[in-house]
Scaffold this motif. Structure first.
Motif, PDB file in Angstrom:
ATOM      1  N   LEU A 371      16.712  49.040 -53.539  1.00  0.00           N
ATOM      2  CA  LEU A 371      15.758  50.711 -53.083  1.00  0.00           C
ATOM      3  C   LEU A 371      15.323  51.012 -51.241  1.00  0.00           C
ATOM      4  CD1 LEU A 371      15.842  53.077 -55.880  1.00  0.00           C
ATOM      5  CD2 LEU A 371      17.912  52.975 -53.864  1.00  0.00           C
ATOM      6  N   THR A 372      14.504  49.878 -51.480  1.00  0.00           N
ATOM      7  CA  THR A 372      13.443  49.170 -49.999  1.00  0.00           C
ATOM      8  C   THR A 372      13.959  48.759 -49.377  1.00  0.00           C
ATOM      9  OG1 THR A 372      12.282  47.606 -51.387  1.00  0.00           O
ATOM     10  CG2 THR A 372      10.770  49.596 -52.215  1.00  0.00           C
ATOM     11  N   LEU A 373      14.905  47.284 -49.878  1.00  0.00           N
ATOM     12  CA  LEU A 373      15.536  46.965 -48.492  1.00  0.00           C
ATOM     13  C   LEU A 373      16.452  48.173 -47.881  1.00  0.00           C
ATOM     14  CD1 LEU A 373      17.570  44.159 -50.192  1.00  0.00           C
ATOM     15  CD2 LEU A 373      14.935  44.429 -48.640  1.00  0.00           C
ATOM     16  N   SER A 374      16.987  48.981 -48.637  1.00  0.00           N
ATOM     17  CA  SER A 374      17.978  50.189 -47.990  1.00  0.00           C
ATOM     18  C   SER A 374      17.448  51.365 -47.211  1.00  0.00           C
ATOM     19  CB  SER A 374      18.769  50.800 -48.917  1.00  0.00           C
ATOM     20  OG  SER A 374      17.894  51.236 -49.867  1.00  0.00           O
ATOM     21  N   LEU A 375      15.974  51.487 -46.946  1.00  0.00           N
ATOM     22  CA  LEU A 375      15.625  51.993 -46.210  1.00  0.00           C
ATOM     23  C   LEU A 375      14.952  51.041 -44.882  1.00  0.00           C
ATOM     24  CD1 LEU A 375      13.144  53.552 -48.763  1.00  0.00           C
ATOM     25  CD2 LEU A 375      14.681  54.667 -47.657  1.00  0.00           C
ATOM     26  N   PHE A 376      15.320  49.949 -44.761  1.00  0.00           N
ATOM     27  CA  PHE A 376      14.883  48.866 -44.021  1.00  0.00           C
ATOM     28  C   PHE A 376      16.163  48.626 -43.063  1.00  0.00           C
ATOM     29  CE2 PHE A 376      11.107  48.781 -46.551  1.00  0.00           C
ATOM     30  CZ  PHE A 376      10.272  50.285 -45.380  1.00  0.00           C
ATOM     31  N   PHE A 377      16.835  47.648 -43.497  1.00  0.00           N
ATOM     32  CA  PHE A 377      17.993  46.673 -42.952  1.00  0.00           C
ATOM     33  C   PHE A 377      18.160  45.805 -43.905  1.00  0.00           C
ATOM     34  CE2 PHE A 377      14.590  46.026 -40.215  1.00  0.00           C
ATOM     35  CZ  PHE A 377      14.078  44.371 -40.416  1.00  0.00           C
ATOM     36  N   ILE A 378      19.326  45.522 -44.103  1.00  0.00           N
ATOM     37  CA  ILE A 378      20.095  44.427 -44.985  1.00  0.00           C
ATOM     38  C   ILE A 378      19.946  43.485 -44.077  1.00  0.00           C
ATOM     39  CG2 ILE A 378      21.525  43.852 -46.541  1.00  0.00           C
ATOM     40  CD1 ILE A 378      19.724  46.651 -46.760  1.00  0.00           C
ATOM     41  N   ASN A 379      19.972  41.675 -44.657  1.00  0.00           N
ATOM     42  CA  ASN A 379      20.553  41.147 -44.418  1.00  0.00           C
ATOM     43  C   ASN A 379      20.197  40.002 -45.631  1.00  0.00           C
ATOM     44  OD1 ASN A 379      17.979  39.369 -44.061  1.00  0.00           O
ATOM     45  ND2 ASN A 379      17.786  40.082 -42.457  1.00  0.00           N
ATOM     46  N   ALA A 380      20.586  38.846 -45.480  1.00  0.00           N
ATOM     47  CA  ALA A 380      20.593  37.483 -46.387  1.00  0.00           C
ATOM     48  C   ALA A 380      19.101  37.284 -47.025  1.00  0.00           C
ATOM     49  CB  ALA A 380      21.274  36.012 -45.891  1.00  0.00           C
ATOM     50  N   ARG A 381      18.990  37.022 -45.726  1.00  0.00           N
ATOM     51  CA  ARG A 381      17.237  36.644 -46.269  1.00  0.00           C
ATOM     52  C   ARG A 381      15.886  37.371 -47.532  1.00  0.00           C
ATOM     53  NH1 ARG A 381      12.395  37.581 -43.344  1.00  0.00           N
ATOM     54  NH2 ARG A 381      13.415  38.902 -41.542  1.00  0.00           N
ATOM     55  N   LEU A 382      15.976  38.692 -46.880  1.00  0.00           N
ATOM     56  CA  LEU A 382      15.445  40.005 -47.695  1.00  0.00           C
ATOM     57  C   LEU A 382      16.183  39.891 -48.820  1.00  0.00           C
ATOM     58  CD1 LEU A 382      15.303  42.864 -44.590  1.00  0.00           C
ATOM     59  CD2 LEU A 382      14.066  40.772 -45.480  1.00  0.00           C
ATOM     60  N   ARG A 383      17.451  39.890 -49.279  1.00  0.00           N
ATOM     61  CA  ARG A 383      18.149  40.814 -50.289  1.00  0.00           C
ATOM     62  C   ARG A 383      17.769  39.402 -51.494  1.00  0.00           C
ATOM     63  NH1 ARG A 383      24.633  41.127 -49.875  1.00  0.00           N
ATOM     64  NH2 ARG A 383      25.220  38.532 -49.680  1.00  0.00           N
ATOM     65  N   VAL A 384      18.015  37.572 -50.433  1.00  0.00           N
ATOM     66  CA  VAL A 384      18.259  36.708 -51.731  1.00  0.00           C
ATOM     67  C   VAL A 384      16.871  36.788 -52.685  1.00  0.00           C
ATOM     68  CG1 VAL A 384      15.977  34.483 -50.457  1.00  0.00           C
ATOM     69  CG2 VAL A 384      18.136  33.579 -51.362  1.00  0.00           C
ATOM     70  N   PRO A 385      15.964  36.950 -53.098  1.00  0.00           N
ATOM     71  CA  PRO A 385      14.969  37.189 -53.766  1.00  0.00           C
ATOM     72  C   PRO A 385      16.419  38.196 -55.065  1.00  0.00           C
ATOM     73  CG  PRO A 385      13.484  37.685 -51.623  1.00  0.00           C
ATOM     74  CD  PRO A 385      15.026  37.713 -51.684  1.00  0.00           C
ATOM     75  N   LEU A 386      16.540  38.941 -54.722  1.00  0.00           N
ATOM     76  CA  LEU A 386      17.295  39.359 -55.861  1.00  0.00           C
ATOM     77  C   LEU A 386      17.739  37.897 -56.828  1.00  0.00           C
ATOM     78  CD1 LEU A 386      18.782  42.354 -54.736  1.00  0.00           C
ATOM     79  CD2 LEU A 386      16.960  42.208 -55.983  1.00  0.00           C
TER      80      LEU A 386
END
Length: 518
Positions: A371-386
């Motif tokens: 949800l916090t990512l969806s409030l900003f923007f999405i890319n591979a670097r930001l979602r890789v902690p999942l």
């Protein structure tokens, strides 16, 4: 004689480590090494300042998350500015993360098979391998996040003081690496409070130990920020900026470049008070959302689609081009990509069997982080902690699917349908998720870096790659003309100069300043 689980785990760890070491060796011998741009360049420069002058050398509060520059600064000071050592340490940390995925899975499922599968998924995940060889935050954040969860699970089994403190301490460090982890930290504190309430004694001291551990690594950063700005900045003040980038009416949900003109129009003084700057960005974003709330809702759904999609959106470097040029073996490594583990993880989370008392913080982490990512923007670097948590639950999901392979039931049908729907969404190509023109600005910055570093062959290869994807990129023709001028090839320099001045070309992006003779 059956093979020991420890031997299998050792083999998995060895495979993971070899893949990551091999990547670093490829990076070290490539044209990209030493030609760093954007965030890696900023982190390295900050690390070098910290290595030589300490925190006072920054002369400003932290605007970006502070832990990774501090991590680099400590290593560079010890290694006398050897940039290879941080990457090797990241490989070690990433390999240890594989072992932690195994240990956490054992705590949640008590199944050796599921836990070894989860470790295998983590060891062979392409995105995890890739980011272990980049001067970026993910490898450091992932090990801290997993260690936090590991100590939390140990605490839930023992209610001992040290795991309570350890969970809080690594939670604090993880928050310094990724400030949006703060929301998970708050939930974790609340969950621990709920679980220890029935205890006959020492319940308040245990949650206090967690909170002390959490705040201990953050306090020096908060003090530094106050010392530099004379205003309270808990960790960073980049949230308003990122929120504006992700939600203004020009935003595309996946790049900074779409919002470039909007940022310039705000005309914000970068040397002003950090809190006022942050509030200015937030106010500007809220104003645009209020003017067109439908656009904001549509954009949010588009970002959620990007987050679920198999395509890895590049941010600081063109991932696909980088892997094609530096490590072709990884470029073809589609096994256990996001589009494979994400649908399986959804099955595992919804239908799988695991310890319902211990799992909620991990599930909440996935929800809150998404949800916090969806409030900003999405890319591979930001979602890789999942990825590590998804690897864990995808192994549970795989077991859940196979446990129904001989039975036909309504539940099995729901499981297969859930997997199929998420798999379908992950492998579609809507909303320009894989538009190669998104990477034109990044590639132009990289090509310019090659040009300024006199690596003309690497520059020409990058420019050809740009023009293949975006034939109307005028800056690429200009830069190609300059390269051929440097190589004293008058004919090709003139050819690209003439091409650069054709009508209909796009000159919005980055490129070197060129004089009239060009």
């Amino acid at each position: 004689m059956p093979i020991s689980k420890n031997i299998i785990l050792f083999i998995i760890l060895s495979i993971g480590a070899l893949c990551r070491f091999y990547l670093v060796s490829d990076v070290f011998s490539s044209d990209f090494y030493g030609n760093f741009i954007l965030d890696p360049d900023t982190y390295i420069k900050q690390g070098q300042v910290l290595a030589h002058e300490g925190l006072k050398g920054l002369q400003a509060p932290f605007w970006r998350p502070p832990l990774y520059p501090l991590f680099l600064g400590l290593i560079l000071k010890w290694s006398q500015n050897n940039l290879l050592l941080p990457l090797l340490i990241q490989v070690l940390l990433s390999t240890l993360s594989i072992g932690l995925v195994y240990r956490i899975s054992m705590e949640l499922t008590s199944s050796v098979g599921v836990s070894l599968t989860a470790a295998s998924f983590m060891a062979c995940n392409r995105t995890s391998i890739y980011f272990s060889g980049q001067f970026l935050i993910p490898a450091l954040f992932v090990i801290l996040m997993l260690t936090c969860f590991f100590y939390y699970l140990k605490f839930m089994n023992s209610y001992a003081p040290f795991p309570a403190f350890g969970s809080g301490f690594f939670c604090g460090l993880a928050t310094l690496a990724r400030p949006n982890f703060l929301f998970t930290a708050l939930f974790l504190a609340g969950w621990i409070s709920k679980e220890i309430r029935p205890l006959p004694k020492n319940n308040h001291s245990l949650i206090l130990l967690f909170l002390i551990g959490f705040i201990l690594p953050i306090l020096p950063i908060t003090w530094h920020n106050y010392d530099m700005s004379k205003s309270f900045i808990f960790i960073t003040k980049i949230g308003g900026y990122n929120f504006f980038i992700g939600n203004n009416r020009d935003a595309d949900g996946k790049t900074v470049w779409a919002s470039k003109k909007k940022l310039l129009d705000l005309n914000i003084n970068p040397n002003g008070d950090p809190n006022e700057i942050d509030q200015h960005y937030l106010a500007a974003a809220k104003k645009e959302i209020q003017q067109d709330p439908v656009h904001f809702i549509k954009l949010w759904f588009k970002k959620m689609y990007y987050l679920m999609n198999n395509h890895e959106i590049s941010s600081n470097i063109d991932m696909e081009y980088f892997m094609k040029e530096c490590c072709p073996w990884l470029n073809k490594w589609y096994f256990l990509s996001w589009g494979i583990i994400f649908p399986l993880a959804m099955v595992g989370m919804i239908f799988g069997e695991y310890n319902n008392k211990m799992a909620p913080p991990l599930l909440i982490f996935v929800i809150i982080f998404t949800l916090t990512l969806s409030l900003f923007f999405i890319n591979a670097r930001l979602r890789v902690p999942l990825v590590p948590v998804l690897c864990l639950f995808s192994s549970i999901g795989l077991k859940t699917i196979f446990s129904f392979h001989r039975r036909f039931s309504a539940k099995k049908n729901r499981i297969i349908l859930t997997w199929f729907l998420f798999f379908l969404v992950s492998h579609t190509h809507f909303f320009g998720v894989d538009d190669p023109r998104d990477k034109t600005p990044i590639n132009l910055i990289q090509a310019t870096q090659f040009y300024e570093g006199h690596q003309y062959l690497a520059c020409k290869k990058m420019l050809n790659h740009i023009l293949d994807a975006d034939p109307v990129c005028g800056d690429a023709y200009v830069l190609m003309s300059l390269v051929y001028q440097k190589e004293n090839d008058v004919v090709l320099a003139k050819k690209f100069r003439n091409l650069a001045f054709r009508p209909g070309l796009n000159f919005e992006y980055f490129g070197p300043n060129h004089d009239d003779s060009t």
